[in-house]
Design a protein around this motif. Structure first.
Motif, PDB file in Angstrom:
ATOM      1  N   GLU A 163      18.703  72.400  16.560  1.00 37.22           N
ATOM      2  CA  GLU A 163      18.436  72.845  17.911  1.00 37.22           C
ATOM      3  C   GLU A 163      17.707  74.171  17.911  1.00 37.22           C
ATOM      4  OE1 GLU A 163      21.677  72.824  20.706  1.00 37.22           O
ATOM      5  OE2 GLU A 163      22.378  70.884  19.992  1.00 37.22           O
ATOM      6  N   SER A 164      16.801  74.329  18.874  1.00 40.36           N
ATOM      7  CA  SER A 164      16.070  75.580  19.093  1.00 40.36           C
ATOM      8  C   SER A 164      15.318  76.058  17.857  1.00 40.36           C
ATOM      9  CB  SER A 164      17.024  76.675  19.590  1.00 40.36           C
ATOM     10  OG  SER A 164      17.710  76.245  20.740  1.00 40.36           O
ATOM     11  N   ALA A 165      14.846  75.138  17.025  1.00 40.56           N
ATOM     12  CA  ALA A 165      14.241  75.481  15.743  1.00 40.56           C
ATOM     13  C   ALA A 165      13.074  76.459  15.859  1.00 40.56           C
ATOM     14  CB  ALA A 165      13.784  74.212  15.027  1.00 40.56           C
ATOM     15  N   PHE A 166      12.212  76.270  16.851  1.00 40.16           N
ATOM     16  CA  PHE A 166      11.044  77.135  17.010  1.00 40.16           C
ATOM     17  C   PHE A 166      11.040  77.848  18.356  1.00 40.16           C
ATOM     18  CE2 PHE A 166       9.918  73.796  14.034  1.00 40.16           C
ATOM     19  CZ  PHE A 166       9.394  74.524  12.976  1.00 40.16           C
ATOM     20  N   ALA A 167      12.172  77.896  19.021  1.00 41.40           N
ATOM     21  CA  ALA A 167      12.259  78.528  20.341  1.00 41.40           C
ATOM     22  C   ALA A 167      11.783  79.974  20.276  1.00 41.40           C
ATOM     23  CB  ALA A 167      13.694  78.468  20.858  1.00 41.40           C
ATOM     24  N   TYR A 168      11.103  80.396  21.331  1.00 42.99           N
ATOM     25  CA  TYR A 168      10.646  81.771  21.533  1.00 42.99           C
ATOM     26  C   TYR A 168       9.541  82.214  20.573  1.00 42.99           C
ATOM     27  CZ  TYR A 168      15.098  81.668  24.002  1.00 42.99           C
ATOM     28  OH  TYR A 168      16.137  81.309  24.823  1.00 42.99           O
ATOM     29  N   THR A 169       8.910  81.302  19.856  1.00 39.88           N
ATOM     30  CA  THR A 169       7.846  81.691  18.924  1.00 39.88           C
ATOM     31  C   THR A 169       6.507  81.746  19.658  1.00 39.88           C
ATOM     32  OG1 THR A 169       7.501  79.404  18.219  1.00 39.88           O
ATOM     33  CG2 THR A 169       9.025  80.732  16.909  1.00 39.88           C
ATOM     34  N   PRO A 170       5.513  82.499  19.129  1.00 38.65           N
ATOM     35  CA  PRO A 170       4.234  82.682  19.822  1.00 38.65           C
ATOM     36  C   PRO A 170       3.198  81.590  19.548  1.00 38.65           C
ATOM     37  CG  PRO A 170       4.329  84.127  17.930  1.00 38.65           C
ATOM     38  CD  PRO A 170       5.664  83.423  18.004  1.00 38.65           C
ATOM     39  N   ILE A 171       3.586  80.441  19.096  1.00 36.95           N
ATOM     40  CA  ILE A 171       2.664  79.345  18.784  1.00 36.95           C
ATOM     41  C   ILE A 171       1.862  78.951  20.030  1.00 36.95           C
ATOM     42  CG2 ILE A 171       4.393  77.546  19.226  1.00 36.95           C
ATOM     43  CD1 ILE A 171       3.214  76.026  16.840  1.00 36.95           C
ATOM     44  N   GLY A 172       0.557  78.608  19.848  1.00 32.14           N
ATOM     45  CA  GLY A 172      -0.304  78.281  20.978  1.00 32.14           C
ATOM     46  C   GLY A 172      -0.652  76.803  21.078  1.00 32.14           C
ATOM     47  N   THR A 173      -0.860  76.163  19.936  1.00 32.76           N
ATOM     48  CA  THR A 173      -1.203  74.743  19.889  1.00 32.76           C
ATOM     49  C   THR A 173      -0.291  74.080  18.876  1.00 32.76           C
ATOM     50  OG1 THR A 173      -3.516  75.186  20.425  1.00 32.76           O
ATOM     51  CG2 THR A 173      -3.038  73.072  19.385  1.00 32.76           C
ATOM     52  N   LEU A 174       0.179  72.886  19.220  1.00 32.47           N
ATOM     53  CA  LEU A 174       1.136  72.198  18.360  1.00 32.47           C
ATOM     54  C   LEU A 174       0.738  70.743  18.203  1.00 32.47           C
ATOM     55  CD1 LEU A 174       3.964  72.128  16.932  1.00 32.47           C
ATOM     56  CD2 LEU A 174       4.929  71.566  19.173  1.00 32.47           C
ATOM     57  N   ILE A 204       2.309  67.640  16.083  1.00 27.78           N
ATOM     58  CA  ILE A 204       3.392  67.173  15.201  1.00 27.78           C
ATOM     59  C   ILE A 204       2.847  66.020  14.363  1.00 27.78           C
ATOM     60  CG2 ILE A 204       5.721  66.192  15.107  1.00 27.78           C
ATOM     61  CD1 ILE A 204       5.703  69.054  16.166  1.00 27.78           C
ATOM     62  N   SER A 205       3.017  66.103  13.072  1.00 27.84           N
ATOM     63  CA  SER A 205       2.449  65.128  12.144  1.00 27.84           C
ATOM     64  C   SER A 205       3.092  63.755  12.266  1.00 27.84           C
ATOM     65  CB  SER A 205       2.622  65.618  10.700  1.00 27.84           C
ATOM     66  OG  SER A 205       1.958  66.839  10.517  1.00 27.84           O
ATOM     67  N   GLU A 206       2.275  62.738  12.021  1.00 20.59           N
ATOM     68  CA  GLU A 206       2.768  61.367  11.967  1.00 20.59           C
ATOM     69  C   GLU A 206       3.845  61.289  10.888  1.00 20.59           C
ATOM     70  OE1 GLU A 206       3.283  58.019  13.627  1.00 20.59           O
ATOM     71  OE2 GLU A 206       1.538  59.163  14.287  1.00 20.59           O
ATOM     72  N   GLY A 207       4.914  60.588  11.162  1.00 19.69           N
ATOM     73  CA  GLY A 207       6.046  60.483  10.244  1.00 19.69           C
ATOM     74  C   GLY A 207       7.270  61.216  10.764  1.00 19.69           C
ATOM     75  N   VAL A 208       7.049  62.232  11.594  1.00 19.52           N
ATOM     76  CA  VAL A 208       8.179  62.936  12.207  1.00 19.52           C
ATOM     77  C   VAL A 208       8.815  61.992  13.225  1.00 19.52           C
ATOM     78  CG1 VAL A 208       8.878  64.860  13.689  1.00 19.52           C
ATOM     79  CG2 VAL A 208       7.219  65.227  11.847  1.00 19.52           C
ATOM     80  N   GLU A 209      10.132  61.825  13.140  1.00 18.49           N
ATOM     81  CA  GLU A 209      10.836  60.867  13.986  1.00 18.49           C
ATOM     82  C   GLU A 209      11.680  61.508  15.080  1.00 18.49           C
ATOM     83  OE1 GLU A 209      13.030  58.216  11.477  1.00 18.49           O
ATOM     84  OE2 GLU A 209      11.216  57.439  10.522  1.00 18.49           O
ATOM     85  N   GLU A 210      12.158  62.741  14.860  1.00 17.99           N
ATOM     86  CA  GLU A 210      13.070  63.351  15.823  1.00 17.99           C
ATOM     87  C   GLU A 210      12.690  64.797  16.101  1.00 17.99           C
ATOM     88  OE1 GLU A 210      17.131  62.962  14.595  1.00 17.99           O
ATOM     89  OE2 GLU A 210      17.018  60.781  14.485  1.00 17.99           O
ATOM     90  N   MET A 211      12.843  65.184  17.370  1.00 21.58           N
ATOM     91  CA  MET A 211      12.718  66.577  17.778  1.00 21.58           C
ATOM     92  C   MET A 211      13.963  66.895  18.592  1.00 21.58           C
ATOM     93  SD  MET A 211       8.682  66.746  18.780  1.00 21.58           S
ATOM     94  CE  MET A 211       8.752  68.478  19.204  1.00 21.58           C
ATOM     95  N   ASP A 212      14.700  67.886  18.161  1.00 19.96           N
ATOM     96  CA  ASP A 212      16.009  68.170  18.741  1.00 19.96           C
ATOM     97  C   ASP A 212      15.908  69.025  20.005  1.00 19.96           C
ATOM     98  OD1 ASP A 212      18.742  67.936  18.930  1.00 19.96           O
ATOM     99  OD2 ASP A 212      19.164  68.901  17.017  1.00 19.96           O
TER     100      ASP A 212
END
Length: 195
Positions: free
Chosen positions: A1-12, A14-22
């Motif tokens: 949970e909240s793995a990348f919360a509050y980070t300054p990332i602008g573009t995302l 997610i690579s093929e193969g990723v199955e879950e985002m919490d």
């Protein structure tokens, strides 16, 4: 949970193969503007992109579980599980439910046109969407969840479904409502629905 919360990332992307985002994985990433999700995705937790103030483009490659339309991520069962400031809810009958937390704190969402055929609006679905000033909930909607429009501070007018069976606690708490049309047959309004 909240793995990348509050980070300054602008573009995302997610690579093929990723199955879950919490839950809350990218919560409150205020610089995040564009997201693309893979076809391999099978689970998207609640509020993954909540409070991402700049998020205006949200796409997903169609897969077994999700497809994308008009900046909405939708299950093949018809539930919008994530949206953004640039979302337009499809009017083609593909959407039956606005999921819990789907548009949490999307202040840039200025209008929402809820489609005929929509059955339910989940808990916290449009929580703190300050850009909204009015909403018409179509007669097909029977369920309005807890805090569904709570904290939408500029929401001044609401027209509710004539077929609504349930309105959850604090559904419109913290809004600027000056006019509400409750419809003809609302049998249950939970405590504090408007405060």
């Amino acid at each position: 949970e909240s793995a990348f919360a509050y980070t300054p990332i602008g573009t995302l992307t997610i690579s093929e193969g990723v199955e879950e985002m919490d839950t809350c994985a990218f919560f409150d990433c205020n610089n995040l503007q564009t997201v693309h999700l893979p076809a391999s995705l099978s689970y998207l937790g609640n509020n993954v992109f909540g409070s991402c103030a700049s998020l205006s483009t949200l796409t997903v490659s169609e897969g077994k579980y999700f497809f994308g339309a008009d900046n909405c991520v939708i299950t093949h069962g018809g539930t919008i599980v994530a949206g953004c400031n640039g979302s337009v809810i499809p009017q083609d009958g593909s959407v039956k439910t606005i999921g819990d937390y789907a548009f949490w704190d999307m202040d840039g969402l200025l209008t929402v046109n809820l489609p005929d055929g929509l059955k339910s609006i989940g808990d916290y679905a449009f929580y703190e969407c300050d850009g909204l000033t009015s909403v018409v909930i179509p007669d097909s909607v029977t369920y309005l969840g807890l805090y569904a429009f709570a904290g939408a501070g500029n929401l001044a007018q609401a027209q509710l479904s004539d077929q609504m069976d349930f309105m959850g606690s604090s559904a419109f708490a913290g809004t600027a409502l000056t006019s509400v049309d409750l419809g003809d047959s609302l049998p249950f309004i939970a405590p504090f629905a408007f405060e």
